[in-house]
Design a protein around this motif. Sequence first.
Motif, PDB file in Angstrom:
ATOM      1  N   PRO A  21       0.791  -1.242   0.000  1.00 47.92           N
ATOM      2  CA  PRO A  21       0.000   0.000   0.000  1.00 47.92           C
ATOM      3  C   PRO A  21       0.818   1.285   0.000  1.00 47.92           C
ATOM      4  CG  PRO A  21      -0.069  -1.065   2.160  1.00 47.92           C
ATOM      5  CD  PRO A  21       0.581  -2.036   1.226  1.00 47.92           C
ATOM      6  N   GLY A  22       2.091   1.218   0.377  1.00 49.33           N
ATOM      7  CA  GLY A  22       2.902   2.429   0.425  1.00 49.33           C
ATOM      8  C   GLY A  22       3.790   2.630  -0.785  1.00 49.33           C
ATOM      9  N   GLU A  23       3.783   1.710  -1.732  1.00 47.58           N
ATOM     10  CA  GLU A  23       4.660   1.782  -2.905  1.00 47.58           C
ATOM     11  C   GLU A  23       4.060   2.742  -3.931  1.00 47.58           C
ATOM     12  OE1 GLU A  23       7.101   1.763  -5.822  1.00 47.58           O
ATOM     13  OE2 GLU A  23       7.668   0.678  -3.980  1.00 47.58           O
ATOM     14  N   GLN A  24       4.830   3.785  -4.301  1.00 48.02           N
ATOM     15  CA  GLN A  24       4.274   4.822  -5.160  1.00 48.02           C
ATOM     16  C   GLN A  24       3.875   4.301  -6.537  1.00 48.02           C
ATOM     17  OE1 GLN A  24       8.261   6.941  -5.136  1.00 48.02           O
ATOM     18  NE2 GLN A  24       7.560   7.540  -7.180  1.00 48.02           N
ATOM     19  N   ARG A  25       4.614   3.339  -7.097  1.00 51.45           N
ATOM     20  CA  ARG A  25       4.245   2.807  -8.411  1.00 51.45           C
ATOM     21  C   ARG A  25       2.920   2.044  -8.344  1.00 51.45           C
ATOM     22  NH1 ARG A  25       9.475  -0.476  -9.972  1.00 51.45           N
ATOM     23  NH2 ARG A  25       9.507  -0.695  -7.699  1.00 51.45           N
ATOM     24  N   VAL A  26       2.684   1.393  -7.207  1.00 47.15           N
ATOM     25  CA  VAL A  26       1.423   0.689  -7.023  1.00 47.15           C
ATOM     26  C   VAL A  26       0.274   1.695  -6.896  1.00 47.15           C
ATOM     27  CG1 VAL A  26       0.136  -0.788  -5.434  1.00 47.15           C
ATOM     28  CG2 VAL A  26       2.493  -1.369  -6.052  1.00 47.15           C
ATOM     29  N   ILE A  27       0.497   2.755  -6.132  1.00 48.52           N
ATOM     30  CA  ILE A  27      -0.527   3.794  -5.993  1.00 48.52           C
ATOM     31  C   ILE A  27      -0.842   4.400  -7.366  1.00 48.52           C
ATOM     32  CG2 ILE A  27      -1.088   6.022  -4.944  1.00 48.52           C
ATOM     33  CD1 ILE A  27       0.875   5.227  -2.660  1.00 48.52           C
ATOM     34  N   ALA A  28       0.209   4.670  -8.155  1.00 49.31           N
ATOM     35  CA  ALA A  28       0.003   5.233  -9.494  1.00 49.31           C
ATOM     36  C   ALA A  28      -0.748   4.252 -10.386  1.00 49.31           C
ATOM     37  CB  ALA A  28       1.344   5.604 -10.124  1.00 49.31           C
ATOM     38  N   GLY A  29      -0.454   2.959 -10.259  1.00 45.49           N
ATOM     39  CA  GLY A  29      -1.168   1.954 -11.046  1.00 45.49           C
ATOM     40  C   GLY A  29      -2.646   1.924 -10.717  1.00 45.49           C
TER      41      GLY A  29
END
Length: 401
Positions: free
Chosen positions: A207-215
């Motif tokens: 939940p804290g990974e920026q690439r995951v948030i962007a995805g």
Amino acid sequence: MSSLNELTEKANALKAAGDLAGAIAVHEQLVRLAPTNGAVLHNHAAALGDAGRNLEAISQAERAFATGLDAPQTWLVLARALAGAGRADDSIRAFRESVRRQPLNREAQRELAQMVWMRTADLSKALEFVDAALKASPQSVELKLLRGEIIGQSGDARGEYDEVSSVLADYSGQNAFLELAAVNAALAAGRYDDALKHARTAMDLAPGEQRVIAGLCRSFLAVGEAREAALLASRLHATYPLDQFYIALLATAWRMLGDERCHYLYNYDRFVGAFSLSCPNGWASVEAYVDDLLETLDRLHNYETHPYGQSVRHGSQLPSIFSFGEPVLDAYKQAIRGPIQRFLQQIGAGGDPLRVRNRGGHQIFSAWSIRLKASGYHINHVHPEVAFFRLSFTDAEIRRR
């Protein structure tokens, strides 16, 4: 006198700090101390290649081979320098040598496939060495994902999603970055509901990974959930205020919501302009310079199709034009210096993400050339780190030649 190890550590530290010129100077000192040391020559060649000094990099790599060095990394350095110097077929041969010696090196495999694809526009030829490596090492997740990427970048987005899905089947719900790979492939294939499903799973895992948030943000945009996308984009933008990809996500969400704040970020009247080139030293007029520029670029565009990971479709793209050692291309820096300064004066100062960075000066990192075929176009894309200036020629200018 400093030892070779001490100087090597100094060169590495300078490179890590972004002082490539300083690192090269130390590598030159090392070469003078140990002119027949293959590792020293390799390191010098690699630094020269990183700086775009490709002709010198080729020379030093060849000197390294002459000492008996035969490392896959040196073949990779040579291959990249040859590609940067416009010697595409020689580059392919060098990439093959690197891959033969280290078939599981994803970077080398990707760059070889890309060069073959650009030269031939033949997917089966581009996949040849990857498929051979997978036959010998069928459990390599990296190469399986690379195979999917090559298929997708060659125009078959659904095929890429199928390849990624087959890898993900063994790790479903366990690996955030495999889920993220599936997000990207599903979005490219137009499978937006699937993308959102993978993005939610990735978010649960990291939940804290920026690439995951962007995805997840991109997936919300794709399915029309602009409000949820705006919340995520605002979070990313607040943490990374000058990342232009997150600015683009936020502006898109605001535009979809009818939020007037999108015009604060995308002020076309203020931020977009057209300017004439300056005439570089050595040419009688801008027109004469453009004629020579077109002739040189036309000669260097010897690819059949687009590279991977870029926006062009049905066209070719050269790497940094400053890496070819062509005087007319080197003069381009001088030709655009005036227009850039006039643009900076035009936009002025302000609190928005573009003008807040305007300090009245500029630095040119790279410039590339794209030649589109009759059916050519660009897909929508974002340059996340730097401002972007485009040189375009009218049909009349092309026909004049």
